[in-house]
Design an enzyme around this catalytic site. Structure first.
Site, PDB file in Angstrom:
ATOM      1  N   THR A 254     -31.897  55.369 -11.497  1.00 28.29           N
ATOM      2  CA  THR A 254     -30.595  55.424 -12.162  1.00 28.29           C
ATOM      3  C   THR A 254     -30.619  54.538 -13.401  1.00 28.29           C
ATOM      4  O   THR A 254     -31.162  53.436 -13.375  1.00 28.29           O
ATOM      5  CB  THR A 254     -29.461  54.968 -11.220  1.00 28.29           C
ATOM      6  OG1 THR A 254     -29.393  55.868 -10.109  1.00 28.29           O
ATOM      7  CG2 THR A 254     -28.115  54.987 -11.930  1.00 28.29           C
ATOM      8  N   PHE A 256     -28.531  52.441 -16.147  1.00 27.50           N
ATOM      9  CA  PHE A 256     -27.275  51.723 -16.316  1.00 27.50           C
ATOM     10  C   PHE A 256     -27.185  51.220 -17.753  1.00 27.50           C
ATOM     11  O   PHE A 256     -28.199  50.942 -18.392  1.00 27.50           O
ATOM     12  CB  PHE A 256     -27.195  50.527 -15.363  1.00 27.50           C
ATOM     13  CG  PHE A 256     -27.268  50.908 -13.907  1.00 27.50           C
ATOM     14  CD1 PHE A 256     -26.108  51.082 -13.160  1.00 27.50           C
ATOM     15  CD2 PHE A 256     -28.487  51.085 -13.275  1.00 27.50           C
ATOM     16  CE1 PHE A 256     -26.169  51.430 -11.823  1.00 27.50           C
ATOM     17  CE2 PHE A 256     -28.559  51.432 -11.943  1.00 27.50           C
ATOM     18  CZ  PHE A 256     -27.394  51.612 -11.208  1.00 27.50           C
TER      19      PHE A 256
END
Length: 354
Positions: A254, A256
């Site tokens: 992921t 960010f």
């Protein structure tokens, strides 16, 4: 050498290390005072990247580069906390992957403030109640986090850094796997582990939750219940890890974004994020993207989102290589403005995730 002799040598080295760390911190504090007087940002992602790159360059082992970076991350975190009382807002609750990403970037010495929504993270930084914010923007398996993109439409905040976190999904429970009857999971985490769950827990009742941390909290309270969550959540809520790495894609990660008020200076290895809207006519998007091709600028991402202001009107989000102050990027963005009704630079920031 005998064990006592090795230990004596270690004690001597520890004395030197502590002395040198304090000397290093004094220099950092002096720089921080100069920055504060000049009203400059304390946190400098470009300098952080340079330091981590440099220490790894001179590392001859046996310590790994990853271990060395983790140690220096805490050294820099400690110095940051002494320079100024920094607060980092993040999409909570505590022990989520966003929290883990924030700690990975800023270390454990700063103050962290969990927020209920992505909008709250933007608000805390905009209103100066937090110095920086951390929000998820995309997952390699499930795609973009649309709410984060939507928030940039009306926000003046800049992207100052990025964090790419390998996502290690785990099965947590204080009961044996054979006795699990209920599985708590956030919808995105469940999607990342769907094949594993179908193969190994085909008959369990699946209950969706608001976060991975909430999943772990519920599993800790209920017998014969399990959760999909990360290691940080397992530690916080005291739930045993039954299985590691249950995500279907081993490369699951992921990305960010770190939100701040000023763009980072150029490092020669940067990424720029831009949003724009186009007039509704044939070839408008082609014309808008042509400057990137003309100046041979690599576009790494493009997403579209409804403007929510007018039917069938869209905002486009583009990531490209380079810094907005680089000549070629600046020329391309200038040409982009000629073909668009709206252009906003969301930030230029170090591309590397050291």
């Amino acid at each position: 050498m005998t064990i006592p002799e090795h230990r004596k040598a270690i004690d001597k080295l520890d004395t030197q290390i502590v002395k040198l760390l304090n000397e290093r911190t004094k220099h950092v504090l002096a720089i921080g005072e100069i920055k504060l007087n000049a009203v400059e940002e304390i946190y400098a992602p470009h300098r952080e990247r340079a330091v981590l790159h440099r220490i790894c360059k001179f590392n001859s082992g046996p310590m790994t580069d990853g271990s060395l970076r983790a140690i220096y991350r805490e050294i820099m975190s400690s110095a940051l906390s002494l320079e100024k009382s920094l607060t980092v807002a993040y999409l909570g609750p505590e022990a989520t992957f966003t929290h883990q990403a924030a700690i990975r970037r800023f270390g454990s010495s700063l103050r962290y403030a969990a927020q209920k929504t992505i909008a709250d993270v933007f608000s805390e930084v905009s209103k100066n109640r937090a110095d920086y914010g951390v929000v998820p923007v995309e997952n390699s398996t499930e795609g973009v986090v649309t709410h984060t993109l939507d928030m940039f439409v009306d926000s003046d905040l800049k992207i100052v850094s990025q964090i790419v976190l390998p996502v290690q999904q785990c099965l947590l429970s204080n009961s044996p796997r054979s006795q699990i009857k209920k599985l708590f999971a956030h919808p995105q985490s469940l999607a990342q582990c769907r094949a594993w769950v179908q193969n190994h827990l085909p008959r369990v009742e699946i209950i969706e939750t608001s976060s991975n941390a909430r999943s772990a909290e519920l599993a800790a309270k209920e017998k014969y219940a399990a959760a999909i969550a990360g290691i940080l959540a397992a530690e916080k809520y005291g739930v045993r890890i039954l299985e590691l790495d249950i995500q279907d894609n081993a490369a699951n990660a992921t990305r960010f974004l770190v939100l701040g008020r000023q763009c980072s200076p150029a490092t020669n290895k940067d990424r720029t994020s831009v949003m724009f809207s186009i007039v509704d006519k044939v070839g408008a998007l082609h014309n808008a993207l042509a400057p990137f091709r003309r100046y041979r600028i690599n576009m790494t991402k493009i997403e579209s989102r409804p403007s929510k202001r007018k039917a069938w009107e869209y905002f486009f989000f583009v990531d490209c290589d380079g810094h907005y102050t680089d000549r070629k990027v600046a020329n391309a963005l200038g040409m982009l403005g000629e073909h668009c009704s709206f252009v906003k630079i969301l930030g230029s920031y170090p591309k590397s995730d050291l």
